[in-house]
Design a protein around this motif. Structure first.
Motif, PDB file in Angstrom:
ATOM      1  N   ASP A   1      48.668  -2.756  15.546  1.00 39.86           N
ATOM      2  CA  ASP A   1      49.019  -3.011  14.292  1.00 39.86           C
ATOM      3  C   ASP A   1      49.276  -4.582  13.963  1.00 39.86           C
ATOM      4  O   ASP A   1      50.144  -5.044  13.057  1.00 39.86           O
ATOM      5  N   THR A   2      48.890  -5.125  14.983  1.00 40.00           N
ATOM      6  CA  THR A   2      48.890  -6.722  14.816  1.00 40.00           C
ATOM      7  C   THR A   2      47.757  -7.571  15.519  1.00 40.00           C
ATOM      8  O   THR A   2      46.758  -6.753  15.989  1.00 40.00           O
ATOM      9  N   LEU A   3      47.392  -8.821  15.692  1.00 40.29           N
ATOM     10  CA  LEU A   3      46.727  -9.302  16.165  1.00 40.29           C
ATOM     11  C   LEU A   3      46.601  -8.979  17.744  1.00 40.29           C
ATOM     12  O   LEU A   3      47.737  -9.157  18.382  1.00 40.29           O
ATOM     13  N   SER A   4      45.619  -8.830  18.210  1.00 34.09           N
ATOM     14  CA  SER A   4      45.209  -8.205  19.716  1.00 34.09           C
ATOM     15  C   SER A   4      44.999  -9.709  20.541  1.00 34.09           C
ATOM     16  O   SER A   4      44.022 -10.438  20.127  1.00 34.09           O
ATOM     17  N   ALA A   5      45.793  -9.742  21.541  1.00 36.08           N
ATOM     18  CA  ALA A   5      45.616 -10.791  22.281  1.00 36.08           C
ATOM     19  C   ALA A   5      45.424 -10.589  23.582  1.00 36.08           C
ATOM     20  O   ALA A   5      45.664  -9.521  24.139  1.00 36.08           O
TER      21      ALA A   5
ATOM     22  N   MET B   1      42.915 -18.175  22.818  1.00 41.01           N
ATOM     23  CA  MET B   1      42.334 -18.421  24.030  1.00 41.01           C
ATOM     24  C   MET B   1      40.806 -18.860  23.694  1.00 41.01           C
ATOM     25  O   MET B   1      40.421 -20.070  24.347  1.00 41.01           O
ATOM     26  N   ALA B   2      40.091 -18.388  22.697  1.00 43.33           N
ATOM     27  CA  ALA B   2      39.008 -18.928  22.395  1.00 43.33           C
ATOM     28  C   ALA B   2      38.577 -20.288  21.975  1.00 43.33           C
ATOM     29  O   ALA B   2      37.864 -20.863  22.371  1.00 43.33           O
ATOM     30  N   ARG B   3      39.803 -20.652  21.178  1.00 42.54           N
ATOM     31  CA  ARG B   3      39.827 -22.071  20.734  1.00 42.54           C
ATOM     32  C   ARG B   3      40.084 -22.986  22.003  1.00 42.54           C
ATOM     33  O   ARG B   3      39.577 -24.114  21.990  1.00 42.54           O
TER      34      ARG B   3
END
Length: 342
Positions: free
Chosen positions: A139-143, A291-293
């Motif tokens: 229910d939130t951004l997945s890291a 992480m992608a950035r």
């Protein structure tokens, strides 16, 4: 983002006749690479495979290997390759509740065979196409450091593939570096006919019913294929032995909003049939892209409206017969209905 720079570099792409794979092949050829495309789909008998690779089959730097990764002599296939992009897999969340043996063979066993071949051939780098489906109900951004708890057999096999990749990269004697990319629902021209945006646009263009699962408030992070390809090539240049990276579109959008955009970009209504959510469906996907950035310099360039406009334009250019291939299938409410994944 950079990734592969030297023209003439030999690379291999598994799943080359697929949606993302065919775009990746074109981009790598455009960078001057020598590309080996591998896929079990037949270019002789499968219309979409021919459509996807039709522009590159005669390219002097493209070679084609038709066969299953569980059967091929992979040492010969990857020999001399500096980079291997492993996109081949059996996709689909809902359909993974049946035919699980093929998911295990294609997504797990084949991945281990390919890794073993890369290790024995001295391949320096493998980029693995994983999926946001590994996260499960969130229910939130997945890291990337979140606990992965997939809720479908498909997600389980993609997580297993990731873990096998990382295990090979972390062997004490390993010279193989691995980057696993967790794609968040990829769309654009050539998207698989079973995936949501392709089916919604086909419904708008043909007048066929689109079956929506749930109440339409379910949210997905959609990522345009050109952004995914750019990130995938950049991942070849990640200078760490083992990494897992989210690749998303930058925002999470409700299915009702996607349907509204389809109406806008096509100028046509989308006939709808609503049924309950199915086993393995999640309420939302959303990517933390930090992480992608950091590792890729990644920033998605294509917003959903622009991407869907391009996608719809491509579909309008198909022959009526091919467009019908993308038209939504009859409504199915059991576990064999396809889904939007990866």
């Amino acid at each position: 983002m950079t990734g592969i720079a030297a023209p003439g570099t030999k690379v291999a792409v598994t799943g080359a006749a697929g949606f993302i794979g065919s775009h990746l092949v074109e981009a790598l050829l455009g960078r001057g690479c020598e590309v080996v495309g591998i896929d079990r789909r037949s270019l002789r008998s499968q219309t979409l495979a021919r459509l996807h690779l039709g522009d590159v089959l005669d390219h002097p730097r493209f070679s084609w290997v038709e066969g299953d990764l569980t059967d091929l002599n992979l040492n010969e296939v990857v020999d001399g390759c500096m980079y291997v992009f492993h996109l081949a897999a059996v996709p689909g969340v809902r359909s993974s509740w049946t035919g699980f043996e093929d998911y295990i063979a294609s997504n797990v066993v084949a991945t281990e065979r390919l890794l073993r071949a890369c290790r024995e051939a001295g391949t320096p780098k493998l980029v693995f196409a994983s999926s946001s489906s590994v996260y499960g109900m969130v229910d939130t951004l997945s890291a990337e450091n979140d606990v992965a708890m997939p809720v479908s057999p498909y997600g389980v096999t993609k997580l297993a593939g990731e873990q096998i990749c990382l295990a090979y990269a972390k062997r004490p004697d390993s010279r193989l570096s691995v980057t696993a990319l967790r794609y968040f629902t990829v769309y654009g021209p050539r998207q698989r006919p079973d995936m949501a945006i392709a089916r919604i646009l086909a419904a708008a263009l043909t007048g066929e019913q689109y079956t929506i699962f749930g109440d339409g408030t379910e949210r997905r992070e959609f990522t345009y294929v050109d952004d995914v390809v750019e990130a995938t090539i950049a991942a070849a240049g990640v200078d760490v032995p083992a990494a897992v990276i989210n690749i998303g579109g930058g925002s999470s959008v409700s299915m009702i909003d996607v349907i509204g955009l389809a109406r806008e970009v096509t100028g046509n209504p989308v006939p709808l049939t609503a049924v309950p959510a199915q086993p393995g469906d999640v309420r939302a996907t959303a990517a933390n892209l930090s992480m992608a950035r950091l590792l890729l310099g990644y920033q998605p360039r294509t917003d959903l409206r622009t991407g869907m406009t391009r996608h719809a334009g491509w579909m309008r250019g198909l022959t009526p017969h091919l467009l019908r291939t993308y038209a939504p299938p009859p409504m199915i409410t059991g576990p064999k209905e396809a889904t939007c994944s990866h």
